[in-house]
Design an enzyme around this catalytic site. Structure first.
Site, short mmCIF file in Angstrom:
data_model
loop_
_atom_site.label_atom_id
_atom_site.label_comp_id
_atom_site.label_asym_id
_atom_site.label_seq_id
_atom_site.Cartn_x
_atom_site.Cartn_y
_atom_site.Cartn_z
N LYS A 26 24.49 60.03 67.34
CA LYS A 26 25.35 61.19 67.60
C LYS A 26 26.55 61.15 66.66
CE LYS A 26 24.11 61.14 72.46
NZ LYS A 26 24.49 60.93 73.85
N GLU A 31 20.86 59.96 82.58
CA GLU A 31 19.41 59.82 82.62
C GLU A 31 19.06 58.98 83.85
OE1 GLU A 31 18.14 61.55 80.26
OE2 GLU A 31 16.07 60.87 79.99
N CYS A 35 -15.62 36.35 98.55
CA CYS A 35 -16.39 35.77 99.65
C CYS A 35 -17.84 36.26 99.68
CB CYS A 35 -15.71 36.03 100.99
SG CYS A 35 -15.79 37.77 101.47
N LYS A 83 17.87 55.51 73.81
CA LYS A 83 17.29 56.72 74.37
C LYS A 83 16.47 56.29 75.59
CE LYS A 83 14.71 60.86 73.02
NZ LYS A 83 14.01 60.95 74.27
N CYS A 92 -17.75 41.65 97.97
CA CYS A 92 -16.46 41.06 97.61
C CYS A 92 -16.67 39.95 96.58
CB CYS A 92 -15.78 40.49 98.87
SG CYS A 92 -14.31 39.52 98.50
N CYS A 97 -12.10 36.04 104.68
CA CYS A 97 -12.08 36.00 103.20
C CYS A 97 -10.81 35.28 102.73
CB CYS A 97 -12.13 37.41 102.63
SG CYS A 97 -12.02 37.42 100.83
N SER A 155 18.44 69.58 74.31
CA SER A 155 17.48 68.52 74.03
C SER A 155 17.84 67.88 72.68
CB SER A 155 16.11 69.18 74.00
OG SER A 155 15.13 68.20 73.88
N LEU A 156 16.91 67.18 72.05
CA LEU A 156 17.21 66.51 70.78
C LEU A 156 16.06 66.69 69.81
CD1 LEU A 156 18.46 63.02 72.03
CD2 LEU A 156 19.84 64.71 70.83
N ARG A 194 17.34 68.91 84.98
CA ARG A 194 17.62 69.68 83.78
C ARG A 194 17.06 71.10 83.90
NH1 ARG A 194 14.99 70.62 78.87
NH2 ARG A 194 16.47 70.99 77.21
N CYS A 222 -12.74 44.67 101.35
CA CYS A 222 -13.49 43.55 101.89
C CYS A 222 -12.99 43.40 103.32
CB CYS A 222 -13.20 42.27 101.11
SG CYS A 222 -13.80 40.81 101.99
N TYR A 239 25.97 59.57 79.78
CA TYR A 239 26.33 59.57 78.36
C TYR A 239 27.01 60.85 77.89
CZ TYR A 239 21.72 61.78 78.51
OH TYR A 239 20.64 62.57 78.85
S1 IVH Z 1 21.95 63.20 74.36
C1 IVH Z 1 23.34 67.11 73.17
N1 IVH Z 1 21.71 60.66 74.90
O1 IVH Z 1 16.37 62.35 75.72
C2 IVH Z 1 22.94 65.96 73.99
N2 IVH Z 1 19.91 62.10 75.51
O2 IVH Z 1 14.53 63.84 73.92
C3 IVH Z 1 21.48 65.77 74.04
N3 IVH Z 1 18.06 60.96 76.63
O3 IVH Z 1 16.85 65.57 77.03
C4 IVH Z 1 21.06 64.60 74.83
N4 IVH Z 1 18.93 58.94 76.58
O4 IVH Z 1 17.00 63.56 78.65
C5 IVH Z 1 21.12 61.87 74.97
N5 IVH Z 1 21.65 58.37 75.31
C6 IVH Z 1 21.08 59.58 75.40
C7 IVH Z 1 19.81 59.77 76.00
C8 IVH Z 1 19.25 61.06 76.02
C9 IVH Z 1 17.90 59.67 76.97
C10 IVH Z 1 17.05 62.02 76.89
C11 IVH Z 1 17.63 63.32 77.42
C12 IVH Z 1 17.19 64.36 76.43
C13 IVH Z 1 16.00 63.71 75.80
C14 IVH Z 1 15.73 64.31 74.43
#
Ligand code: IVH
Length: 600
Positions: A296, A180, A417, A117, A414, A437, A83-84, A138, A432, A232
């Site tokens: 990133k 995504e 009408c 995102k 209605c 109508c 995740s992020l 996921r 209705c 991505y």
């Molecule tokens: S990178 C290590 N890139 O956002 C890589 N995630 O809040 C981690 N998401 O679980 C993910 N667009 O489902 C990445 N351009 C993008 C993204 C992206 C949407 C989603 C993804 C992730 C979530 C995290």
């Protein structure tokens, strides 16, 4: 045994269809017309019906769905699907940069990639020797659910690599890609407009709709939701070394994957922040919903070396924007009348700005929603706007009540009408049922002429209301006998506009049978069912003579839809419409694809 010529032809057709699909959905630069595309697809379907052994997993005919699962099997990911961590604004993001720069000196001079995102759901796509073989959600990040048949229906997902056969690029024996899945804002708005006119429950937002659609056990339901994907990340690959994020995106693009096309690379972190700040406004023009940008480290080795905290890698960050939600007052509840007579409520709001747009109305979904959320007139309500989607009410803020708020009672009559309304057991809707109508006929005409049905340019909501109110239309077939003199009596019509409309009406006579069937607005008959019915019966005449048993024998037509079709054709008013359409020359035919139709 299948003749060699059929095998070769099917393989050629598949290659062509996959390529033109890629041109249309990924490059957005089609090389052939829709009609030519449909012809290729129709030829492939006929071949696969005649020789079922020709059907391969990468066949584009599988995009419409069909496979029904009992439950989803587990599918382990080849590497953790992480995740992020979030940053709310530039100061937060700057603090992240400084933190990781302290951990590793290379960060000071590192480059960064910034991507949108996308607010959808992560999916993991497995390719073997260039063929899409499996895919998963996921799940918990280690193991996902196998949703392969559903993923095949994603329109821009390459089923075979490279998507452009003329691209000279070695194909890895094994490739696992993360992306995504989402519904575009336009497709979401179109779908909700169709559901609303059909008197059905509308969806609340694109993300939840996409999430529900991707986890359907019946892949035809996923297909009907028009999901797409943007990729991505390479999760696993054999035989190719990827060193940077930028190279990864370029590589995926060359193979034919749809990638976010507003990704940018920066050498200075200050430029990363400036770009993210600038995108706060611009992202609302993107065709999909975003809730931020993703920053990133470009160097994948550096990303990996930094490791992670919990499930969040240190080398990447979500730069989140404030959600486009505001609080405003609910002044009143308005009521729309749909094509089937269904009444739907909408919020009339004290004008408020959300993301640069002034909002005065918002969706309230249905009367049950108002009751469940206890929304009262005069309440402060939370309203969300997502891109171009019509804003919707999330719910009331009871703490802000003054005591002057009034409960809302659904209408008993209605609003157009004045006839008493009817509630139908098991349905959320209130109807209705007055066949005269005018609001219903207006919506029927609107649906008949809409883009996805007979596509009569110029005949939208405003003109439908004008034509019905002027007494020029008593049913949809009357559209085909409109005259220039009649049109000139309408406000805003001159010679040119009248002629253009008459030309558009003439063109609509030549639309394929499936479009006409879905234009009729039979409950439960959307695009997918209309196509099946057209292929099965070949003409409106044959369809109208079909029995309940004939209809139920068709895969994908359930008992409710079958009954609603039979009921529709049994109504004498509808028979008159059909006769008038026939007389006006609206009588498309189609080569039947199944010998077992049983109908005349
Ligand atoms: S990178 C290590 N890139 O956002 C890589 N995630 O809040 C981690 N998401 O679980 C993910 N667009 O489902 C990445 N351009 C993008 C993204 C992206 C949407 C989603 C993804 C992730 C979530 C995290």
């Amino acid at each position: 045994m299948t003749p060699t010529s059929a095998i070769q032809r099917a393989s050629k057709l598949r290659e062509q269809i996959n390529y033109h699909n890629y041109r249309y959905y990924v490059l957005q630069s089609p090389a052939i017309s829709d009609l030519q595309f449909d012809q290729l697809m129709s030829e492939l379907r006929q071949l696969e019906q005649a020789y079922p052994e020709l059907l391969t997993p990468d066949s584009p005919s599988q995009r419409v769905g069909g496979e029904v699962s009992e439950k989803f099997e587990k599918l382990p990911h080849p590497a953790p699907i992480l995740s992020l961590a979030n940053a709310f604004g530039s100061a937060d993001a700057q603090a992240w940069f400084e933190r990781i720069a302290k951990l590793d000196a290379r960060v000071q001079t590192a480059e960064f990639v910034v991507e949108p995102k996308i607010d959808g759901l992560s999916v993991v796509l497995h390719y073997e020797n260039g063929v899409f073989v499996r895919g998963a959600t996921r799940g918990n990040g280690e193991v996902g659910e196998d949703i392969t048949p559903n993923l095949r229906t994603l329109r821009n997902l390459p089923l075979r690599l490279p998507a452009d056969p003329s691209v000279q690029i070695p194909i890895p024996s094994r490739l696992v890609v993360r992306g995504e899945a989402f519904i575009s804002l336009q497709d979401f708005a179109d779908m909700n407009a169709r559901l609303a006119t059909a008197g059905e429950r509308t969806f609340i937002n694109p993300r939840n709709t996409a999430s529900g659609a991707i986890r359907q056990l019946d892949s035809r339901l996923t297909a009907a939701r028009r999901l797409q994907v943007l990729c991505y990340q390479v999760v696993a690959i054999e035989g190719v070394q990827l060193h940077t994020q930028w190279q990864t995106i370029e590589y995926l693009r060359q193979l034919g994957f749809p990638v976010p096309n507003i990704a940018r690379r920066f050498a200075q972190f200050a430029d990363v922040l400036a770009f993210c700040e600038g995108m706060a406004e611009q992202r609302t023009a993107l065709p999909y919903e975003t809730d931020g940008m993703v920053i990133k480290l470009d160097d994948l080795q550096l990303q990996a070396d930094l490791g992670f905290v919990g499930k969040d890698p240190r080398g990447a960050l979500a730069y989140k924007y404030p959600t486009q939600e505001v609080v405003t007052r609910l002044l009143d509840v308005g009521v729309n009348v749909g094509r089937t007579g269904v009444l739907t409520p909408y919020a009339m709001l004290a004008a408020v700005e959300v993301g640069g747009v002034v909002v005065r109305q918002a969706t309230l979904h249905n009367f049950d929603f108002i009751a469940e959320k206890d929304i009262r007139i005069g309440d402060s309500v939370l309203v969300k706007r997502a891109g171009e989607v019509i804003p919707y009410v999330i719910g009331p803020l009871p703490d802000l009540r003054t005591g002057a708020e009034q409960p809302y009672l659904p209408p008993t009559h209605c609003p157009v009408c004045g006839e008493a309304v009817k509630e139908v057991d098991d349905e959320v809707a209130v109807y209705c049922v007055n066949p005269a109508c005018p609001a219903q006929l207006q919506r029927v005409v609107e649906h008949f002429a809409a883009r996805g049905t007979l596509d009569i340019e110029g005949l939208g909501e405003k003109l439908a209301v004008q034509l019905v109110n002027a007494g020029l239309l008593h049913d949809v077939a009357d559209i085909f006998s409109l005259t220039k003199a009649q049109l000139l009596t309408l406000e805003g019509f001159g010679d040119k506009k009248a002629e253009n409309l008459l030309t558009a009406i003439e063109t609509a006579k030549t639309r394929p049978l499936e479009r006409l069937i879905s234009a009729l607005g039979i409950q439960g008959v959307g695009e997918v069912a209309a196509r099946d019915l057209a292929q099965h019966f070949g003409s409106l005449g044959a369809l109208s003579a079909a029995s309940l048993a004939d209809l139920q024998a068709i895969e994908g037509i359930g008992p409710n839809t079958a009954t609603s079709i039979v009921d529709w054709f049994a109504m004498s008013g509808n028979q008159q419409v059909l006769a008038k359409l026939h007389k006006a020359g609206v009588n498309p035919q189609m080569a039947r694809q199944s010998a077992q139709s049983g109908a005349v």
